[in-house]
Write an enzyme that holds these catalytic residues in place. Sequence first.
Site, PDB file in Angstrom:
ATOM      1  N   ARG A  52      -6.803   4.537  -1.007  1.00 30.85           N
ATOM      2  CA  ARG A  52      -6.957   3.741   0.200  1.00 30.85           C
ATOM      3  C   ARG A  52      -5.572   3.529   0.794  1.00 30.85           C
ATOM      4  NH1 ARG A  52     -11.051  -1.107  -1.811  1.00 30.85           N
ATOM      5  NH2 ARG A  52     -12.683   0.238  -2.678  1.00 30.85           N
ATOM      6  N   ASP A  54      -3.372   1.256   3.864  1.00 29.76           N
ATOM      7  CA  ASP A  54      -3.398   0.164   4.833  1.00 29.76           C
ATOM      8  C   ASP A  54      -3.010   0.655   6.223  1.00 29.76           C
ATOM      9  OD1 ASP A  54      -4.081  -1.804   2.967  1.00 29.76           O
ATOM     10  OD2 ASP A  54      -1.983  -2.136   2.414  1.00 29.76           O
ATOM     11  N   ARG A 200       4.236  -1.556  -2.121  1.00 29.53           N
ATOM     12  CA  ARG A 200       5.027  -2.250  -1.100  1.00 29.53           C
ATOM     13  C   ARG A 200       5.667  -3.523  -1.645  1.00 29.53           C
ATOM     14  NH1 ARG A 200       0.928  -3.097   3.588  1.00 29.53           N
ATOM     15  NH2 ARG A 200       2.656  -4.376   4.353  1.00 29.53           N
TER      16      ARG A 200
END
Length: 254
Positions: A52, A54, A200
Amino acid sequence: MALTRYALTLEFDGTPFFGLQRQKDGPSVQQAVEEAVHGVTGEEVTLHSAGRTDTGVHALAMRSHFDVESKLTPFRMGEAINAHLRPAPIAVTHCEAVPEDWHARFSCIGRRYLYRILNRRAPLTLEKNRAWLLSPECDAEAMHRAAQSLVGHHDFTTFRSVHCQAASPVKTLDRLDIKRSGDEIRIEVAARSFLHHQVRSMVGCLALVGMGRWNEDRIAQVLEAKDRQELGLNAPAHGLYFVEAIYPEPEGGI
């Protein structure tokens, strides 16, 4: 009619998308590819992917698959999807037919990400939305040394988004390497799977080490705290790239 499962390798610029997965509030990579497949075959499909991403995150080689009744050759399928994707910044770089028990997400045994920092004072032009601009001088070697405390089997609660849906915060980080090449600092990360925002969050804290705002030991301390409140900084999405999905060596080949 029997279905054919096509596996795609996707390259995309995540800047205009609200992530890879379908979203209620904006465009996604999944929606664009599903609509392109429908344009080619007339069939409604669901795209399954290895990872996935963002909003704003990019991919160099995302692996995905879908099932259709169409019997186009993989080459023609890939070419046709690309024609329907234009002008969206998404490209099918490889397409192949795979066995029905192969799954882009569940068959995947490893994932690699790259995070790019450009460490300079001048604003970004060609690299805008492609890297994180940090103006203070960063010590990439100190970042790399500090990063090694994150490698291995740990509870990564500190580096986990509050919106993460994973059943457990415990993950095994296989590699976290940081190297400088000119103005660019490249952070390469590998694991079987990651928590939401894990990469991140780790990069943001390591950047604090690089800029001298944290000492190197602080990374191990915030990891041990298992507390999201200890997180120093969450790096922006636009410096992150999904690089590779790794699968077991096939017996018959895919």
